[in-house]
Scaffold this active site. Structure first.
Site, PDB file in Angstrom:
ATOM      1  N   ASP A  12      -6.838  -0.530 -12.322  1.00  0.00           N
ATOM      2  CA  ASP A  12      -7.647   0.892 -12.527  1.00  0.00           C
ATOM      3  C   ASP A  12      -7.587   1.933 -11.182  1.00  0.00           C
ATOM      4  O   ASP A  12      -7.349   1.458 -10.442  1.00  0.00           O
ATOM      5  CB  ASP A  12      -8.858   0.697 -12.867  1.00  0.00           C
ATOM      6  CG  ASP A  12      -9.832   1.582 -13.510  1.00  0.00           C
ATOM      7  OD1 ASP A  12      -8.899   2.531 -14.137  1.00  0.00           O
ATOM      8  OD2 ASP A  12     -11.077   1.922 -13.515  1.00  0.00           O
ATOM      9  N   GLY A  15      -4.730   7.435 -12.372  1.00  0.00           N
ATOM     10  CA  GLY A  15      -5.009   8.694 -12.370  1.00  0.00           C
ATOM     11  C   GLY A  15      -5.629   9.416 -11.096  1.00  0.00           C
ATOM     12  O   GLY A  15      -5.286  10.574 -10.465  1.00  0.00           O
ATOM     13  N   ARG A  25      -1.409  13.375 -13.090  1.00  0.00           N
ATOM     14  CA  ARG A  25      -1.756  12.037 -13.242  1.00  0.00           C
ATOM     15  C   ARG A  25      -0.598  10.881 -13.537  1.00  0.00           C
ATOM     16  O   ARG A  25      -0.712   9.981 -13.206  1.00  0.00           O
ATOM     17  CB  ARG A  25      -2.811  11.858 -14.559  1.00  0.00           C
ATOM     18  CG  ARG A  25      -4.203  12.391 -13.890  1.00  0.00           C
ATOM     19  CD  ARG A  25      -5.062  12.343 -15.637  1.00  0.00           C
ATOM     20  NE  ARG A  25      -5.091  11.111 -15.985  1.00  0.00           N
ATOM     21  CZ  ARG A  25      -6.120  10.254 -15.831  1.00  0.00           C
ATOM     22  NH1 ARG A  25      -6.987  10.566 -14.707  1.00  0.00           N
ATOM     23  NH2 ARG A  25      -6.172   8.822 -16.335  1.00  0.00           N
ATOM     24  N   HIS A  29       0.601   6.913 -12.501  1.00  0.00           N
ATOM     25  CA  HIS A  29       1.209   5.730 -13.285  1.00  0.00           C
ATOM     26  C   HIS A  29       2.476   5.272 -12.811  1.00  0.00           C
ATOM     27  O   HIS A  29       2.851   4.024 -12.687  1.00  0.00           O
ATOM     28  CB  HIS A  29       1.296   6.149 -14.526  1.00  0.00           C
ATOM     29  CG  HIS A  29      -0.134   6.529 -15.206  1.00  0.00           C
ATOM     30  ND1 HIS A  29      -1.085   5.674 -15.296  1.00  0.00           N
ATOM     31  CD2 HIS A  29      -0.604   7.683 -15.719  1.00  0.00           C
ATOM     32  CE1 HIS A  29      -2.161   6.266 -15.938  1.00  0.00           C
ATOM     33  NE2 HIS A  29      -1.729   7.542 -16.322  1.00  0.00           N
ATOM     34  N   SER A  58      -4.650  -0.219 -23.098  1.00  0.00           N
ATOM     35  CA  SER A  58      -5.947  -0.797 -23.891  1.00  0.00           C
ATOM     36  C   SER A  58      -5.920  -0.303 -25.291  1.00  0.00           C
ATOM     37  O   SER A  58      -5.230   0.967 -25.526  1.00  0.00           O
ATOM     38  CB  SER A  58      -7.115  -0.630 -23.237  1.00  0.00           C
ATOM     39  OG  SER A  58      -7.761   0.913 -23.510  1.00  0.00           O
ATOM     40  N   TRP A  62      -5.802   5.265 -26.261  1.00  0.00           N
ATOM     41  CA  TRP A  62      -5.181   6.202 -27.164  1.00  0.00           C
ATOM     42  C   TRP A  62      -5.885   7.319 -27.106  1.00  0.00           C
ATOM     43  O   TRP A  62      -5.466   8.405 -27.835  1.00  0.00           O
ATOM     44  CB  TRP A  62      -5.107   5.512 -28.662  1.00  0.00           C
ATOM     45  CG  TRP A  62      -4.148   4.590 -28.832  1.00  0.00           C
ATOM     46  CD1 TRP A  62      -4.409   3.063 -28.968  1.00  0.00           C
ATOM     47  CD2 TRP A  62      -2.881   4.498 -28.861  1.00  0.00           C
ATOM     48  NE1 TRP A  62      -3.404   2.395 -29.093  1.00  0.00           N
ATOM     49  CE2 TRP A  62      -2.418   3.063 -29.062  1.00  0.00           C
ATOM     50  CE3 TRP A  62      -1.844   5.649 -28.919  1.00  0.00           C
ATOM     51  CZ2 TRP A  62      -0.954   2.983 -29.211  1.00  0.00           C
ATOM     52  CZ3 TRP A  62      -0.356   5.231 -29.229  1.00  0.00           C
ATOM     53  CH2 TRP A  62      -0.148   3.584 -29.053  1.00  0.00           C
ATOM     54  N   ARG A  64      -6.674   9.102 -24.418  1.00  0.00           N
ATOM     55  CA  ARG A  64      -6.423   9.778 -23.489  1.00  0.00           C
ATOM     56  C   ARG A  64      -5.452  11.016 -23.908  1.00  0.00           C
ATOM     57  O   ARG A  64      -4.746  11.007 -25.159  1.00  0.00           O
ATOM     58  CB  ARG A  64      -5.533   9.061 -22.615  1.00  0.00           C
ATOM     59  CG  ARG A  64      -6.135   8.091 -21.773  1.00  0.00           C
ATOM     60  CD  ARG A  64      -5.624   7.443 -20.586  1.00  0.00           C
ATOM     61  NE  ARG A  64      -6.306   6.396 -19.905  1.00  0.00           N
ATOM     62  CZ  ARG A  64      -5.911   5.707 -18.854  1.00  0.00           C
ATOM     63  NH1 ARG A  64      -4.559   5.957 -18.407  1.00  0.00           N
ATOM     64  NH2 ARG A  64      -6.904   5.231 -18.220  1.00  0.00           N
ATOM     65  N   LEU A 124       6.835 -18.303 -13.480  1.00  0.00           N
ATOM     66  CA  LEU A 124       5.789 -17.693 -13.665  1.00  0.00           C
ATOM     67  C   LEU A 124       5.690 -16.902 -15.043  1.00  0.00           C
ATOM     68  O   LEU A 124       6.730 -16.436 -15.364  1.00  0.00           O
ATOM     69  CB  LEU A 124       5.566 -16.442 -12.600  1.00  0.00           C
ATOM     70  CG  LEU A 124       4.336 -15.390 -12.779  1.00  0.00           C
ATOM     71  CD1 LEU A 124       3.096 -16.003 -12.546  1.00  0.00           C
ATOM     72  CD2 LEU A 124       4.440 -14.143 -12.289  1.00  0.00           C
ATOM     73  N   ARG A 172     -10.546  -6.360 -10.731  1.00  0.00           N
ATOM     74  CA  ARG A 172     -10.701  -4.914 -11.245  1.00  0.00           C
ATOM     75  C   ARG A 172     -10.634  -3.987  -9.966  1.00  0.00           C
ATOM     76  O   ARG A 172     -11.346  -4.089  -8.960  1.00  0.00           O
ATOM     77  CB  ARG A 172     -11.804  -4.676 -11.956  1.00  0.00           C
ATOM     78  CG  ARG A 172     -11.515  -3.101 -12.528  1.00  0.00           C
ATOM     79  CD  ARG A 172     -12.891  -2.825 -13.357  1.00  0.00           C
ATOM     80  NE  ARG A 172     -12.448  -1.432 -13.911  1.00  0.00           N
ATOM     81  CZ  ARG A 172     -12.544  -1.127 -15.069  1.00  0.00           C
ATOM     82  NH1 ARG A 172     -13.052  -1.935 -15.968  1.00  0.00           N
ATOM     83  NH2 ARG A 172     -12.254   0.212 -15.535  1.00  0.00           N
ATOM     84  N   SER A 180     -14.141  -3.954 -19.461  1.00  0.00           N
ATOM     85  CA  SER A 180     -13.621  -3.052 -20.148  1.00  0.00           C
ATOM     86  C   SER A 180     -12.949  -3.648 -21.395  1.00  0.00           C
ATOM     87  O   SER A 180     -11.614  -3.478 -21.578  1.00  0.00           O
ATOM     88  CB  SER A 180     -12.693  -1.997 -19.345  1.00  0.00           C
ATOM     89  OG  SER A 180     -13.374  -1.333 -18.504  1.00  0.00           O
TER      90      SER A 180
END
Length: 225
Positions: A12, A15, A25, A29, A58, A62, A64, A124, A172, A180
């Site tokens: 998180d 942005g 923003r 990312h 998540s 959508w 956003r 991994l 987080r 969330s």
């Protein structure tokens, strides 16, 4: 001493990181994607870490702005295409979780292609949670087994989930203190670590400190020492 076999991260703050720098923003990312590579490579080199699950997009994302969502889809496709060689070089198996049917055909094909080409890797396991929500995951799992001729057990439900592995701890970033809708079933006994660090500023050093703190925790799983 605890071993961090399955680490999950809610990434998180992308942005807000960009806005603090008076940038769009999407720049946050892009910066965050670079951190994904650094953290994944670090985990791939730690023999104790078996799985790394990252909350990338998540079911709620959508909501956003359309242009931001479109950029995220393009960034995801670009990331997977560029990371394939890195996965192979570091013996990383890519296993997405979530319902990718909502994505474009091109993106779906890219996801499946990378998953297929890394299926033989036995180091991994990196899971990106894509169009993922724990409520949605559990509902889809129940629909898979709803016609079972026997009583549904915990083991049956666990096996029907996208992610079939319990989480040791969840990090987080970004300062908020909530899950969330992320890995709610798998995180039943996960340790939780919250940091104010925005995801693009998150470093391997901070991850190492959190792992060190985790190893010292007395985990009783409802019992006694």
């Amino acid at each position: 001493m605890n071993k961090a076999r399955h680490i999950a991260i809610i990434m998180d703050g992308n942005g807000r990181w960009a806005e603090l720098r008076e940038q769009k923003r999407v720049k946050g990312h892009e910066a965050g994607a670079k951190v994904v590579r650094a953290i994944t490579e670090f985990c791939a080199k730690d023999e104790d870490i078996e799985r790394l699950t990252l909350y990338a997009f998540s079911t709620e994302n959508w909501k956003r702005p359309r242009l931001e969502v479109e950029f995220l889809m393009k960034l995801l496709q670009k990331y997977l295409e560029s990371e394939l060689e890195n996965y192979l070089q570091n013996n990383i198996r890519f296993e997405p979780i979530g319902d990718i049917r909502a994505f474009s055909k091109s993106l779906q094909e890219t996801i499946k292609n990378v998953q297929g080409k890394t299926a033989h890797c036995d180091g991994l396991v990196q899971s990106l949670a894509l169009n993922y929500g724990a409520h949605d995951e559990i509902l889809r799992a129940l629909n898979r087994i709803k016609n079972a001729q026997e009583e549904i057990t915990e083991a049956m439900l666990s096996n029907a989930l996208d992610c079939k592995h319990n989480v040791d701890f969840i990090i987080r970033t970004g300062g908020d203190h909530r899950l969330s809708n992320f890995l709610l079933w798998q995180a039943a006994y996960a340790e939780l670590f919250f940091t104010d660090t925005l995801w693009p500023d998150f470093t391997v050093d901070e991850l190492e400190r959190i792992i060190k703190d985790f190893t010292k925790i007395e985990r009783r799983f409802g019992g006694v020492k």
